[in-house]
Design a protein around this motif. Structure first.
Motif, PDB file in Angstrom:
ATOM      1  N   SER A 169       0.855  -1.190   0.000  1.00  0.00           N
ATOM      2  CA  SER A 169       0.000   0.000   0.000  1.00  0.00           C
ATOM      3  C   SER A 169       0.887   1.234   0.000  1.00  0.00           C
ATOM      4  O   SER A 169       2.031   1.205   0.479  1.00  0.00           O
ATOM      5  CB  SER A 169      -0.939   0.019   1.211  1.00  0.00           C
ATOM      6  N   LEU A 170       0.362   2.326  -0.550  1.00  0.00           N
ATOM      7  CA  LEU A 170       1.045   3.614  -0.568  1.00  0.00           C
ATOM      8  C   LEU A 170       0.234   4.599   0.263  1.00  0.00           C
ATOM      9  O   LEU A 170      -0.994   4.623   0.187  1.00  0.00           O
ATOM     10  CB  LEU A 170       1.190   4.148  -1.993  1.00  0.00           C
ATOM     11  N   SER A 171       0.904   5.420   1.047  1.00  0.00           N
ATOM     12  CA  SER A 171       0.211   6.391   1.881  1.00  0.00           C
ATOM     13  C   SER A 171       1.043   7.654   1.987  1.00  0.00           C
ATOM     14  O   SER A 171       2.269   7.616   1.900  1.00  0.00           O
ATOM     15  CB  SER A 171      -0.046   5.822   3.280  1.00  0.00           C
ATOM     16  N   GLU A 172       0.354   8.789   2.168  1.00  0.00           N
ATOM     17  CA  GLU A 172       1.061  10.047   2.420  1.00  0.00           C
ATOM     18  C   GLU A 172       1.334  10.235   3.900  1.00  0.00           C
ATOM     19  O   GLU A 172       1.952  11.222   4.298  1.00  0.00           O
ATOM     20  CB  GLU A 172       0.247  11.231   1.870  1.00  0.00           C
ATOM     21  N   GLU A 184      -4.319  -2.441   4.453  1.00  0.00           N
ATOM     22  CA  GLU A 184      -4.449  -2.412   2.998  1.00  0.00           C
ATOM     23  C   GLU A 184      -3.420  -3.319   2.337  1.00  0.00           C
ATOM     24  O   GLU A 184      -3.710  -3.987   1.340  1.00  0.00           O
ATOM     25  CB  GLU A 184      -4.297  -0.978   2.495  1.00  0.00           C
ATOM     26  N   ALA A 185      -2.203  -3.353   2.884  1.00  0.00           N
ATOM     27  CA  ALA A 185      -1.173  -4.232   2.329  1.00  0.00           C
ATOM     28  C   ALA A 185      -1.557  -5.700   2.517  1.00  0.00           C
ATOM     29  O   ALA A 185      -1.331  -6.527   1.622  1.00  0.00           O
ATOM     30  CB  ALA A 185       0.176  -3.937   2.985  1.00  0.00           C
ATOM     31  N   VAL A 186      -2.151  -6.025   3.670  1.00  0.00           N
ATOM     32  CA  VAL A 186      -2.579  -7.400   3.930  1.00  0.00           C
ATOM     33  C   VAL A 186      -3.671  -7.812   2.938  1.00  0.00           C
ATOM     34  O   VAL A 186      -3.596  -8.871   2.302  1.00  0.00           O
ATOM     35  CB  VAL A 186      -3.082  -7.547   5.380  1.00  0.00           C
ATOM     36  N   VAL A 187      -4.689  -6.978   2.783  1.00  0.00           N
ATOM     37  CA  VAL A 187      -5.804  -7.310   1.887  1.00  0.00           C
ATOM     38  C   VAL A 187      -5.327  -7.378   0.440  1.00  0.00           C
ATOM     39  O   VAL A 187      -5.723  -8.270  -0.326  1.00  0.00           O
ATOM     40  CB  VAL A 187      -6.943  -6.285   2.049  1.00  0.00           C
ATOM     41  N   HIS A 188      -4.466  -6.440   0.043  1.00  0.00           N
ATOM     42  CA  HIS A 188      -3.947  -6.442  -1.327  1.00  0.00           C
ATOM     43  C   HIS A 188      -3.199  -7.733  -1.621  1.00  0.00           C
ATOM     44  O   HIS A 188      -3.189  -8.226  -2.758  1.00  0.00           O
ATOM     45  CB  HIS A 188      -3.026  -5.237  -1.533  1.00  0.00           C
ATOM     46  N   GLY A 189      -2.587  -8.343  -0.591  1.00  0.00           N
ATOM     47  CA  GLY A 189      -1.833  -9.566  -0.793  1.00  0.00           C
ATOM     48  C   GLY A 189      -2.680 -10.816  -0.867  1.00  0.00           C
ATOM     49  O   GLY A 189      -2.196 -11.873  -1.308  1.00  0.00           O
ATOM     50  N   ILE A 190      -3.938 -10.746  -0.468  1.00  0.00           N
ATOM     51  CA  ILE A 190      -4.787 -11.940  -0.423  1.00  0.00           C
ATOM     52  C   ILE A 190      -5.342 -12.308  -1.793  1.00  0.00           C
ATOM     53  O   ILE A 190      -5.397 -13.479  -2.164  1.00  0.00           O
ATOM     54  CB  ILE A 190      -5.942 -11.733   0.581  1.00  0.00           C
ATOM     55  N   TYR A 191      -5.728 -11.315  -2.584  1.00  0.00           N
ATOM     56  CA  TYR A 191      -6.494 -11.587  -3.796  1.00  0.00           C
ATOM     57  C   TYR A 191      -5.638 -11.460  -5.062  1.00  0.00           C
ATOM     58  O   TYR A 191      -4.675 -10.686  -5.100  1.00  0.00           O
ATOM     59  CB  TYR A 191      -7.696 -10.642  -3.873  1.00  0.00           C
ATOM     60  N   PRO A 192      -6.001 -12.209  -6.132  1.00  0.00           N
ATOM     61  CA  PRO A 192      -5.255 -12.118  -7.397  1.00  0.00           C
ATOM     62  C   PRO A 192      -5.306 -10.702  -7.961  1.00  0.00           C
ATOM     63  O   PRO A 192      -6.265  -9.958  -7.746  1.00  0.00           O
ATOM     64  CB  PRO A 192      -5.986 -13.105  -8.312  1.00  0.00           C
ATOM     65  N   LYS A 193      -4.261 -10.334  -8.693  1.00  0.00           N
ATOM     66  CA  LYS A 193      -4.162  -9.005  -9.287  1.00  0.00           C
ATOM     67  C   LYS A 193      -4.685  -9.032 -10.726  1.00  0.00           C
ATOM     68  O   LYS A 193      -4.537 -10.041 -11.437  1.00  0.00           O
ATOM     69  CB  LYS A 193      -2.715  -8.508  -9.267  1.00  0.00           C
ATOM     70  N   ASP A 194      -5.286  -7.936 -11.146  1.00  0.00           N
ATOM     71  CA  ASP A 194      -5.833  -7.813 -12.502  1.00  0.00           C
ATOM     72  C   ASP A 194      -4.730  -7.334 -13.450  1.00  0.00           C
ATOM     73  O   ASP A 194      -4.305  -6.183 -13.373  1.00  0.00           O
ATOM     74  CB  ASP A 194      -6.994  -6.816 -12.498  1.00  0.00           C
ATOM     75  N   GLN A 251      -8.808  -2.806  16.352  1.00  0.00           N
ATOM     76  CA  GLN A 251      -9.544  -2.881  15.090  1.00  0.00           C
ATOM     77  C   GLN A 251      -8.703  -3.535  14.002  1.00  0.00           C
ATOM     78  O   GLN A 251      -9.202  -4.351  13.225  1.00  0.00           O
ATOM     79  CB  GLN A 251      -9.995  -1.493  14.630  1.00  0.00           C
ATOM     80  N   LEU A 252      -7.426  -3.198  13.932  1.00  0.00           N
ATOM     81  CA  LEU A 252      -6.560  -3.820  12.932  1.00  0.00           C
ATOM     82  C   LEU A 252      -6.492  -5.321  13.154  1.00  0.00           C
ATOM     83  O   LEU A 252      -6.644  -6.116  12.218  1.00  0.00           O
ATOM     84  CB  LEU A 252      -5.157  -3.209  13.002  1.00  0.00           C
ATOM     85  N   GLN A 253      -6.305  -5.729  14.396  1.00  0.00           N
ATOM     86  CA  GLN A 253      -6.216  -7.159  14.695  1.00  0.00           C
ATOM     87  C   GLN A 253      -7.536  -7.872  14.385  1.00  0.00           C
ATOM     88  O   GLN A 253      -7.547  -8.957  13.791  1.00  0.00           O
ATOM     89  CB  GLN A 253      -5.835  -7.353  16.159  1.00  0.00           C
ATOM     90  N   ALA A 254      -8.655  -7.249  14.765  1.00  0.00           N
ATOM     91  CA  ALA A 254      -9.960  -7.871  14.507  1.00  0.00           C
ATOM     92  C   ALA A 254     -10.220  -7.991  13.013  1.00  0.00           C
ATOM     93  O   ALA A 254     -10.773  -8.987  12.539  1.00  0.00           O
ATOM     94  CB  ALA A 254     -11.061  -7.052  15.174  1.00  0.00           C
ATOM     95  N   SER A 255      -9.807  -6.969  12.243  1.00  0.00           N
ATOM     96  CA  SER A 255     -10.047  -6.989  10.799  1.00  0.00           C
ATOM     97  C   SER A 255      -9.238  -8.082  10.120  1.00  0.00           C
ATOM     98  O   SER A 255      -9.719  -8.752   9.202  1.00  0.00           O
ATOM     99  CB  SER A 255      -9.697  -5.619  10.204  1.00  0.00           C
ATOM    100  N   ILE A 256      -7.998  -8.279  10.567  1.00  0.00           N
ATOM    101  CA  ILE A 256      -7.175  -9.346   9.991  1.00  0.00           C
ATOM    102  C   ILE A 256      -7.732 -10.717  10.360  1.00  0.00           C
ATOM    103  O   ILE A 256      -7.779 -11.638   9.532  1.00  0.00           O
ATOM    104  CB  ILE A 256      -5.716  -9.191  10.455  1.00  0.00           C
ATOM    105  N   LEU A 257      -8.203 -10.866  11.590  1.00  0.00           N
ATOM    106  CA  LEU A 257      -8.757 -12.148  12.037  1.00  0.00           C
ATOM    107  C   LEU A 257     -10.000 -12.535  11.235  1.00  0.00           C
ATOM    108  O   LEU A 257     -10.299 -13.722  11.073  1.00  0.00           O
ATOM    109  CB  LEU A 257      -9.088 -12.085  13.526  1.00  0.00           C
TER     110      LEU A 257
END
Length: 396
Positions: free
Chosen positions: A37-40, A50-60, A94-100
């Motif tokens: 993920s990129l952030s300012e 965002e980096a975790v979720v981006h790594g789970i699914y195939p890329k288009d 929240q981060l931990q719950a979202s990953i779980l």
């Protein structure tokens, strides 16, 4: 996360996007980059998620992000254990719950034990030595790797160009170079691991709309609706909530720093959130970030446009775009200190209703000294500009 020391411009609006911080997720078995993920903003739990979720699914592969790639991004799949850096912004519930919710376990690297996160440290090292130095505008001495920091901060480009270059480097360079594990490249190790099967995917995809949002308390306006950063938000559901709570009641809201098109307003009676749209001209608010709006408001004050409405904000925005375009041509660099306020994304309940047991460390500020381009120097000057705010106005 890693400071890429590159200042990015939003190509859709011409506005500054900000100094780019890169958060990556690396597979420990093959050393492949599963997601990023990129952030300012540095040190944010939403970037980690965002980096975790981006790594789970195939890329288009048809995405514009892959326009410069010769090869294919093959790496994705269900995570077994997500090993996070042991930092306060990664320890929010929240981060931990979202990953779980994605059926992954969570681990934390021990402080001062770099071997606990050797793969991500190796990747970040290569990002600095191999990727950043080849960006347009980088002026550091390539022959002397110990002096790399001299060149950091000397590059500025569009967000799209940076993303395309980063993805192409990961796919075509990083993944095809041996990284010390049995002499194999990350791509070779991945193909060996999955030669007879496809990576697993989560059984369900939970809703994460509120992840990465930030809490704030606002007061209903006399004329109805809510005002945040001089932008108006209103809906029939919000007006009904105002009728039930009182004309000048306070409400907790959550906003997404990367998109000001909506606010999420907590109904204290039902404990549900209302998604309330911004009612300003869609051409102004579409794609607008919190950081960009704060710069526009500061630019308006510097132009003596007090209490700016939409017309004045448009004027300040166009002036900021023009300044940015002009300073992008400059090759001048200077050393300066940059200060950052580390925000904390919201938990499942507002701050005044949290239990004392909730792990929610307070945001902290930090300062770093680095080389900056002319355009980043201008933006940093604006960030340091302080003025008295009108009622209902907040600039970050």
């Amino acid at each position: 996360d890693t400071d890429t020391a590159v200042f990015l411009i939003d190509p859709r609006t011409g506005l500054p996007w900000g100094r780019c911080w890169l958060t990556a997720g690396v597979d420990e078995h093959t050393s492949n980059v599963l997601g990023y993920s990129l952030s300012e903003r540095p040190r944010s739990s939403e970037s980690a998620f965002e980096a975790v979720v981006h790594g789970i699914y195939p890329k288009d592969p048809s995405s514009p992000d892959f326009a410069l790639c010769r090869g294919k991004w093959e790496w994705y799949g269900q995570h077994g254990i997500v090993n996070l850096d042991n930092a306060s912004y990664n320890a929010t519930l929240q981060l931990q719950a979202s990953i779980l919710e994605f059926d992954a376990e969570i681990g934390f690297a021990r402080p001062h034990h770099p071997t606990d996160k050797a793969d991500i440290e190796h990747f970040n090292h290569r990002v600095k030595l191999e990727f950043i130095q080849d960006l347009p505008g980088w002026v550091g001495p390539k022959e002397d790797r110990e002096l790399l920091n001299v060149g950091l901060g000397s590059a500025a480009m569009s967000l799209d160009e940076f993303r395309q270059r980063l993805v192409a480097w990961i796919v075509d360079e990083y993944a095809n170079k041996p990284c010390g594990k049995h002499g194999k490249t990350p791509r070779e190790a991945w193909r060996e691991q999955f030669q007879d099967t496809e990576p697993l995917l989560p059984r369900r995809r939970p809703s994460q709309e509120l992840m990465g949002t930030i809490f704030q308390k606002l007061t209903f306006r006399d004329s109805g609706g809510l005002l945040r950063m001089e932008l108006r938000y209103q809906s029939h559901q919000l007006e009904e909530l105002r009728r039930r709570l009182g004309a000048r009641a306070e409400v907790w809201i959550r906003y997404r720093p990367s998109n000001l098109s909506y606010l999420y307003v907590l109904d204290p009676l039902s404990k549900n959130y209302l998604k309330v749209p911004c009612i300003e001209d869609i051409r102004y608010v579409q794609g607008l970030t919190n950081y960009q709006q704060s710069l526009i408001l500061k630019k308006a004050r510097l132009m003596k446009l007090r209490s700016p409405g939409l017309v004045q904000m448009y004027e300040a925005r166009q002036a900021l775009v023009a300044d940015t375009k002009e300073l992008m041509k400059s090759k001048k660099l200077r050393q300066r200190k940059l200060g950052y306020q580390v925000h904390k994304s919201g938990l499942d309940v507002p701050p005044d209703e949290r239990s004392e047991l909730v792990d929610a460390p307070a945001p902290k500020s930090f300062v770093m000294e680095t080389m900056v381009t002319a355009v980043e120097d201008m933006v940093a000057d604006m960030d340091e500009f302080v003025f008295e705010m009108d009622e209902d106005m907040e600039v970050e």
